[in-house]
Design an enzyme around this catalytic site. Sequence first.
Site, PDB file in Angstrom:
ATOM      1  N   GLY A 172     112.871  47.430 -31.828  1.00 30.71           N
ATOM      2  CA  GLY A 172     112.504  47.508 -30.412  1.00 30.71           C
ATOM      3  C   GLY A 172     113.668  47.062 -29.565  1.00 30.71           C
ATOM      4  N   ARG A 174     113.530  53.708 -35.389  1.00 30.05           N
ATOM      5  CA  ARG A 174     113.037  53.203 -36.667  1.00 30.05           C
ATOM      6  C   ARG A 174     113.591  54.150 -37.743  1.00 30.05           C
ATOM      7  NH1 ARG A 174     110.534  49.123 -34.933  1.00 30.05           N
ATOM      8  NH2 ARG A 174     109.512  49.354 -32.930  1.00 30.05           N
ATOM      9  N   ASP A 213     113.619  40.972 -36.966  1.00 32.95           N
ATOM     10  CA  ASP A 213     113.609  40.676 -38.402  1.00 32.95           C
ATOM     11  C   ASP A 213     113.562  41.917 -39.282  1.00 32.95           C
ATOM     12  OD1 ASP A 213     110.982  41.087 -37.861  1.00 32.95           O
ATOM     13  OD2 ASP A 213     110.286  39.114 -38.551  1.00 32.95           O
ATOM     14  N   THR A 224     115.775  40.662 -29.480  1.00 34.26           N
ATOM     15  CA  THR A 224     114.359  41.024 -29.431  1.00 34.26           C
ATOM     16  C   THR A 224     113.700  40.161 -28.370  1.00 34.26           C
ATOM     17  OG1 THR A 224     112.236  40.758 -30.564  1.00 34.26           O
ATOM     18  CG2 THR A 224     114.061  39.490 -31.439  1.00 34.26           C
ATOM     19  N   ASP A 241     110.861  39.017 -28.489  1.00 33.91           N
ATOM     20  CA  ASP A 241     109.758  38.234 -29.053  1.00 33.91           C
ATOM     21  C   ASP A 241     110.071  36.761 -29.321  1.00 33.91           C
ATOM     22  OD1 ASP A 241     108.145  40.438 -28.963  1.00 33.91           O
ATOM     23  OD2 ASP A 241     108.572  41.071 -31.007  1.00 33.91           O
ATOM     24  N   ASP A 252     110.888  35.090 -31.881  1.00 33.57           N
ATOM     25  CA  ASP A 252     110.114  34.573 -33.003  1.00 33.57           C
ATOM     26  C   ASP A 252     110.966  34.403 -34.255  1.00 33.57           C
ATOM     27  OD1 ASP A 252     110.635  37.222 -33.427  1.00 33.57           O
ATOM     28  OD2 ASP A 252     108.607  37.772 -34.009  1.00 33.57           O
ATOM     29  N   ARG A 266     102.529  40.589 -30.567  1.00 34.31           N
ATOM     30  CA  ARG A 266     101.526  41.013 -31.535  1.00 34.31           C
ATOM     31  C   ARG A 266     101.165  39.844 -32.459  1.00 34.31           C
ATOM     32  NH1 ARG A 266     103.136  46.917 -33.238  1.00 34.31           N
ATOM     33  NH2 ARG A 266     103.691  46.858 -31.031  1.00 34.31           N
TER      34      ARG A 266
END
Lengths: 327, 327, 327, 327
Positions: C15, C76, C107, C130, C132, C134, C176
């Site tokens: 992403g 992707r 990741d 990213t 996120d 995370d 998510r």
Amino acid sequence: MEKSINKIGVLTSGGDAPGMNACIRAVVRTGIYYNIEMVGVMKGYQGLIDNEFIPLPSHAVSNIIQRGGTILKTARCMEFKTKEGREKAFRNLQAQGIDALIVIGGDGTFSGAEVFSREFNVPVIGIPGTIDNDLFGTDFTIGFDTANNSVIQAIDQIRDTAASHNRLFFVEVMGRDAGVIALWAGIAGGSEAILIPEKETAIESLISKLAEGAENQKSSSIVVVAEGEKSGGALKIAEEVKRRFDHYDTKVTVLGHLQRGGSPTCFDRVLASRMGYAAVKALLNNVEGKMIGMVNNRMHFTELSLAISRHSPFDEELAEIAAVLSI
Amino acid sequence: MEKSINKIGVLTSGGDAPGMNACIRAVVRTGIYYNIEMVGVMKGYQGLIDNEFIPLPSHAVSNIIQRGGTILKTARCMEFKTKEGREKAFRNLQAQGIDALIVIGGDGTFSGAEVFSREFNVPVIGIPGTIDNDLFGTDFTIGFDTANNSVIQAIDQIRDTAASHNRLFFVEVMGRDAGVIALWAGIAGGSEAILIPEKETAIESLISKLAEGAENQKSSSIVVVAEGEKSGGALKIAEEVKRRFDHYDTKVTVLGHLQRGGSPTCFDRVLASRMGYAAVKALLNNVEGKMIGMVNNRMHFTELSLAISRHSPFDEELAEIAAVLSI
Amino acid sequence: MEKSINKIGVLTSGGDAPGMNACIRAVVRTGIYYNIEMVGVMKGYQGLIDNEFIPLPSHAVSNIIQRGGTILKTARCMEFKTKEGREKAFRNLQAQGIDALIVIGGDGTFSGAEVFSREFNVPVIGIPGTIDNDLFGTDFTIGFDTANNSVIQAIDQIRDTAASHNRLFFVEVMGRDAGVIALWAGIAGGSEAILIPEKETAIESLISKLAEGAENQKSSSIVVVAEGEKSGGALKIAEEVKRRFDHYDTKVTVLGHLQRGGSPTCFDRVLASRMGYAAVKALLNNVEGKMIGMVNNRMHFTELSLAISRHSPFDEELAEIAAVLSI
Amino acid sequence: MEKSINKIGVLTSGGDAPGMNACIRAVVRTGIYYNIEMVGVMKGYQGLIDNEFIPLPSHAVSNIIQRGGTILKTARCMEFKTKEGREKAFRNLQAQGIDALIVIGGDGTFSGAEVFSREFNVPVIGIPGTIDNDLFGTDFTIGFDTANNSVIQAIDQIRDTAASHNRLFFVEVMGRDAGVIALWAGIAGGSEAILIPEKETAIESLISKLAEGAENQKSSSIVVVAEGEKSGGALKIAEEVKRRFDHYDTKVTVLGHLQRGGSPTCFDRVLASRMGYAAVKALLNNVEGKMIGMVNNRMHFTELSLAISRHSPFDEELAEIAAVLSI
């Protein structure tokens, strides 16, 4: 006799303005829709003379509607003011097989276009792309709305700190000859005073107004100054006021060229799209030698010769509103 | 006989719109300039009934021109739709000594105003404050321009990621009955398609257009959907498209009420200022029972009864431009 | 033995995130500064396999630091998960003479990199790009700060209208598996509640909190919901709350992919610049198979194998602050 | 012996910074959560002396987290530098029953706090709220991130027009003694050079760099100048460069106080929330006479006496990155 238009060149010239790219996109897409071959001229009239042309297929204008500046670049071009320069430009146009030109810019741009189209009988449509909004024949120019919004964002940020201290802020905005950005952004920014080239700056009345505000414990005073203001702009005015009235700490912001950039607003993008679309359709209908404008929300054409000989009138009613609302 | 106006009440009603505060400020400052006492009514017509009035001296409207929302709050009010409710409201007005009302809102607001002013002979001026831009009698409503800019900012951000992936994005914008935000923001956002309540959504042609784009290696496809679109809005449409055309990964953004907020744009602030100023002057000149509008860049009055019985016509030319430019 | 590094490839994968372009620029400029030849790989690992390489001289990365998305695009790539795919990629790398790779992503990206570098002994450095935030081994990922700011701008706009009505707004944000955007943006947006995947959503306590707020005449209630929230996201939760508690009118905004776009913030640009610079220097110092991170404001390297096997821990203290400040 | 804390006063002092309101909110909400009575002191130390206190219930800090400026206002206060002034302040504090103070500001603020707390044994915690990010004992001050983002937005807009013309732009940013805003925003803005108080400005090397750029047909050159730059700021430098190197047209923007305003970024709001929360908890745990800071992402306390006697060190690594990336 009607001229057959199969290939159109487009250029941007003069000071750039947000929305020029949106306009280029509209011109190109509309041309392609009507099976016209579209060509870009780099760096305004200089590219005509230097033979800098680029093909503009549809995807060349993808993903530019939101971009400030102009993908075709602009430049000032002294050579185009000479007969020789324009002849060179015309020969290049002919060699390229370009039948007509769309020029996006301000009155300098249109002056060149007007002479060139007369001399060589080249169909030209001018599109008003300039933040200054000073052109006769259109209620709005492309870029004006974006510039206004850049200015009020700056004023809003200054007001945050103005509301915290007892300070007097001067914000200098663009406008060498016309105070229209200062007027609109000054009203929209809720400024205490607006100083513009069209009016004498009465330092005494400005100071007495500020003094009155200080007495009424108005903590926030912002004065918007057009760069062409007659006493010499924000830095000069600020000094003068400080010398005479020491109640406030005086601070100056000079916005400069950030007013020419930024992602265009919705208004400017729609205006640019409408004008670009209408300009191509006009050429296909053998309209030429005109500037397109938006008058009363409708597309409207003005002779280039007229557009460059006049200016939009000063809006006295808006000045009156500014005065009433800043009490 | 002319009514003497010494005290004016102002309220905001219906869905709020950016620029309402700028308008309240203009109303209040203009009233004070003409030595009128200014009073705010809280929560729209509910405040009239509940007797919620606040004094509005000049400093009460300082530093609000840039704020979204409305300092007077709004509320829906069922009681005002009854005769008893309106009588209560009128008695409160009389007790306050308020001679006239300025109501800022949309057509629901004006319907109430129209009945009330007829029944009790109260001078009322309506000011169009709604993001929907669907009112007859004005080219623009206060808040429309800001909402458009909120939408295109969202589209621009989505386009960044659209340009990186091969994805299809649906963006749902406000517009239950009218697609005017979708139309303007869709053009300005450079969207590939615009789905609106005024037109049937032809899924087949949408898909064939997307398929064509995919073949031409268009990586970026954004479809703007008005919430009132006939197949049920963006989530429904996205599902349907995904079912039939699996080339793209499909993503949905529902902007919702963020379109009603945000700091108003320059255009909305100036529009609000002009309208607020003119509304007060109109009342002082014994104009009443009208909605103020901006038509052809000038202030213009329309009977409230007329304003609420019609809608602005759909702009077919803009729809045509949208179609041509999204090729 | 030390590997000699003369040509470095750079790609973005997964992403996309704002700041990827700023990072590409830093990687390229630093490489060129150290006389390394720089090459871009288009569309992530897909471009490795499809042999899509582009030269990246210094000017290729001019004027991109402020742009969302990634000029190298992402995709992707299932093929890279196969041995055959990776072999093809390696042969292409060899044919290009590329000695080392810098991969920017999350990741998934690093998992591919880890296998690839082990199998073919290719020096690889991963850079966390990213929204996120995370990833284990870095306090911040590139794009997280920009995404947070996009979310709070939306919340601020919604709050304008929330402050005018009595309404309950749900704002769905990305996340998510992790609620870190919801947590940061929820605190910064001053939201009344934050619902995240890491915690069970106790509908009862949410409703009693909202009811309490309603009693205290809190007019503004905004609930931030991470998309991975366990009852199914904002639309589901809103329905459920509406069913049980009808005091407020309930509205939903789903921000979606606009959180992945936008011009990166200063923080993200500086972070991206530092990481890009350090990644190249690390390769030149024969560091490989690691992810660069920022830990305690300093550049820090973590084995790729470790970075992909863990996640950053949930910040309980921040959750506590969120709870206290929303009283 | 432990002091019992039942009532806490909070004030903002010195130059205001975006995020001060978010910090006030966090202080107030945390205090109330722990059953402390919260009081605001208006206009910094001046309000202590003039007895300007306001109660701060929870709803007083609703809807301010997103606002620039400070609802408590700030002012410079000469009187607090005298023993008499501080005695007056202390008597007022006692009369109010205020047990402890939280002061939000920069090093001038902390100097006052340090003396006052020593003289009268009043527990004080300082919170670093200043855009300058020059305080010893914290990696970031509240407001720095927002100011940086205001600057890069201006640079981005200027770059739009820079990319269209051949021009050289100077942007003056805040930083009388420290160039940290110039350094961060200069890197993030992709500027060609950064001129700061910590380094001599070598006009020759600047010009040769610009000349080199001009030769490489770099159309866009932006130089960021901290106001405290040693040759006298952007206006002076621009003149000097113009005199010596006439290739470019030279333009100047002076951002001024707009850098102190604007809605705080997510980073600043979260930082302000964490610091406000931790400051109250610290007082309740009988920590006093310290400045709270964020060091390595954790809350960290430094003696006020130490915080005011040192400055954060200049970040040489960031300067090196700036130099490498602007090639």
